[in-house]
Scaffold this active site. Structure first.
Site, PDB file in Angstrom:
ATOM      1  N   GLY A 129       0.817  -1.196   0.000  1.00 29.79           N
ATOM      2  CA  GLY A 129       0.000   0.000   0.000  1.00 29.79           C
ATOM      3  C   GLY A 129       0.857   1.256   0.000  1.00 29.79           C
ATOM      4  O   GLY A 129       2.066   1.220   0.261  1.00 29.79           O
ATOM      5  N   CYS A 130       0.225   2.394  -0.284  1.00 29.48           N
ATOM      6  CA  CYS A 130       0.966   3.651  -0.400  1.00 29.48           C
ATOM      7  C   CYS A 130       1.503   4.114   0.948  1.00 29.48           C
ATOM      8  O   CYS A 130       2.683   4.479   1.063  1.00 29.48           O
ATOM      9  CB  CYS A 130       0.101   4.719  -1.056  1.00 29.48           C
ATOM     10  SG  CYS A 130      -1.556   4.897  -0.356  1.00 29.48           S
ATOM     11  N   TYR A 131       0.668   4.107   1.993  1.00 28.46           N
ATOM     12  CA  TYR A 131       1.159   4.469   3.318  1.00 28.46           C
ATOM     13  C   TYR A 131       2.247   3.494   3.809  1.00 28.46           C
ATOM     14  O   TYR A 131       3.279   3.933   4.330  1.00 28.46           O
ATOM     15  CB  TYR A 131       0.014   4.484   4.331  1.00 28.46           C
ATOM     16  CG  TYR A 131      -0.930   5.663   4.270  1.00 28.46           C
ATOM     17  CD1 TYR A 131      -0.483   6.972   4.438  1.00 28.46           C
ATOM     18  CD2 TYR A 131      -2.299   5.466   4.108  1.00 28.46           C
ATOM     19  CE1 TYR A 131      -1.354   8.042   4.434  1.00 28.46           C
ATOM     20  CE2 TYR A 131      -3.198   6.535   4.101  1.00 28.46           C
ATOM     21  CZ  TYR A 131      -2.716   7.828   4.253  1.00 28.46           C
ATOM     22  OH  TYR A 131      -3.586   8.886   4.257  1.00 28.46           O
ATOM     23  N   THR A 138       4.376   1.800   2.091  1.00 33.57           N
ATOM     24  CA  THR A 138       5.632   1.956   1.354  1.00 33.57           C
ATOM     25  C   THR A 138       6.487   3.054   1.958  1.00 33.57           C
ATOM     26  O   THR A 138       7.658   2.835   2.301  1.00 33.57           O
ATOM     27  CB  THR A 138       5.347   2.246  -0.130  1.00 33.57           C
ATOM     28  OG1 THR A 138       4.724   1.098  -0.721  1.00 33.57           O
ATOM     29  CG2 THR A 138       6.628   2.552  -0.889  1.00 33.57           C
ATOM     30  N   GLU A 193       6.170  10.630  -1.007  1.00 30.38           N
ATOM     31  CA  GLU A 193       6.077   9.916  -2.274  1.00 30.38           C
ATOM     32  C   GLU A 193       4.784  10.336  -2.958  1.00 30.38           C
ATOM     33  O   GLU A 193       3.881  10.881  -2.313  1.00 30.38           O
ATOM     34  CB  GLU A 193       6.048   8.397  -2.053  1.00 30.38           C
ATOM     35  CG  GLU A 193       4.767   7.947  -1.375  1.00 30.38           C
ATOM     36  CD  GLU A 193       4.692   6.483  -1.012  1.00 30.38           C
ATOM     37  OE1 GLU A 193       5.700   5.769  -1.188  1.00 30.38           O
ATOM     38  OE2 GLU A 193       3.625   6.055  -0.533  1.00 30.38           O
TER      39      GLU A 193
END
Length: 334
Positions: A153-155, A157, A306
């Site tokens: 997931g984005c968080y 990463t 990011e």
């Protein structure tokens, strides 16, 4: 040339994937697909995203038969809902495809995790246990051998890239769990219209306090507990995480800097700041994760940022694909 499909191509992440793959010299983009019920079926991708007009004018085809869709396909990217990926990934895998799943369906190797945090019972234990977690900078050797790569997931990463080097070098004081406060743009909620993510309605606000599904994902893969609070910000894209930790007594800024250099000196998509900390604008539209820190006594604040749709999703998925098939790690990304 590897024949490639994107399932869920009409979403923000799917469109970013299409842009990367369309210009990849080793990839033949054979199809952009959406669910059979999607109102986007039959439309051109460039109808939804005019910036791709004349670049990606492929039609979005409805996925009605997985076995038919898988014929002649080498690689499948699933930019689909968790339950959908859970159901269709094994069918593409059985057809011999290498699958990059951008949902949460195969990220945590514990079937008990899914009813609690995702609201469904996981019934594909074989693939859950054999999926490789695609945190690209840390999992390259396993990714090279994998048939199913669960893209983080984005968080998770940005949080893991910021914390993992310090945990590996045992620089953190375990008496205080890292406290992660991270803010994401509204694109993280997807394209589907909702009052909660309507740009005019969004005001900076935390959500999922102590209940967000990314907390156990982060903790499971870091091997340590964390306190994670996500926030929704009134901007379109990007994530900025401010992480507060305590280091062991006597740990210096030079030791912290050395830990990051050791981990990322040869990792082209992680950029380290010698001084100061990054801002969100440093990474929006780019495939990087930027990391900086400030140490004050035994307390350390790390800032990682990011683009949630890129390094937090599409760019990392393509990075994993490049690693898996032996291409240059940044091919089509830079």
């Amino acid at each position: 040339m590897l024949n490639t499909l994107i399932i869920g191509a009409s979403g923000y992440t799917g469109a970013e994937l299409a842009a990367y793959l369309q210009r990849h010299p080793e990839i033949k983009l054979q199809g952009l697909m959406v669910s059979a019920q999607s109102t986007d079926a039959g439309k051109s991708l460039s109808d939804l995203y005019p910036q791709y007009k004349g670049v990606i004018d492929m039609s979005l085809q409805p996925l009605t038969d997985v076995s038919e869709a898988a014929k002649g396909i080498d690689i499948v990217f699933l930019a689909t809902a968790h339950e959908v990926s859970h159901d269709i990934a094994p069918q593409f895998l059985a057809a011999g495809c290498v699958v990059f799943d951008l949902s949460g369906a195969y990220r945590v190797q514990d079937a008990n995790f899914y009813p609690k945090y995702y609201g469904f019972e996981h019934k594909n234990n074989h693939w859950l246990m054999n999926a490789v977690y695609g945190l690209a900078e840390w999992q390259a050797d396993k990714i090279k051998q994998a048939q199913l790569i669960a893209v983080p997931g984005c968080y998770p990463t940005v949080s893991q890239l910021a914390l993992k080097p310090l945990l590996v070098k045992k620089l953190l004081d375990n008496s205080m769990p890292p406290v992660i406060n991270a803010t994401s743009g509204v694109s993280g909620a997807g394209r589907k219209a909702s009052m909660t993510n309507s740009f005019c309605e969004v005001s900076l606000q935390p959500y999922g306090i102590f209940t967000h599904r990314h907390q156990p994902e982060i903790a499971a893969h870091l091997g340590t507990d964390v306190i994670f609070t996500p926030h929704l910000g009134n901007f379109a894209r990007g994530i900025l995480a401010t992480i507060t930790c305590k280091v062991k007594s006597g740990v210096s800024a030079e030791q912290i800097k050395a830990a990051y250099q050791s981990a990322y000196h040869n990792k082209p998509l992680v950029r380290l700041y010698e001084q100061g900390v990054p801002a969100l604008k440093s990474v929006v539209g780019l495939p990087f994760c930027d990391i900086g820190f400030v140490l004050n006594g035994d307390y350390l604040i790390i800032v990682g940022t990011e683009d949630n749709l890129l390094k937090g999703a599409a760019a990392q998925a393509v990075q994993c694909m490049n690693i898996r098939f032996g291409f240059n790690e940044t091919q089509s990304l830079l």
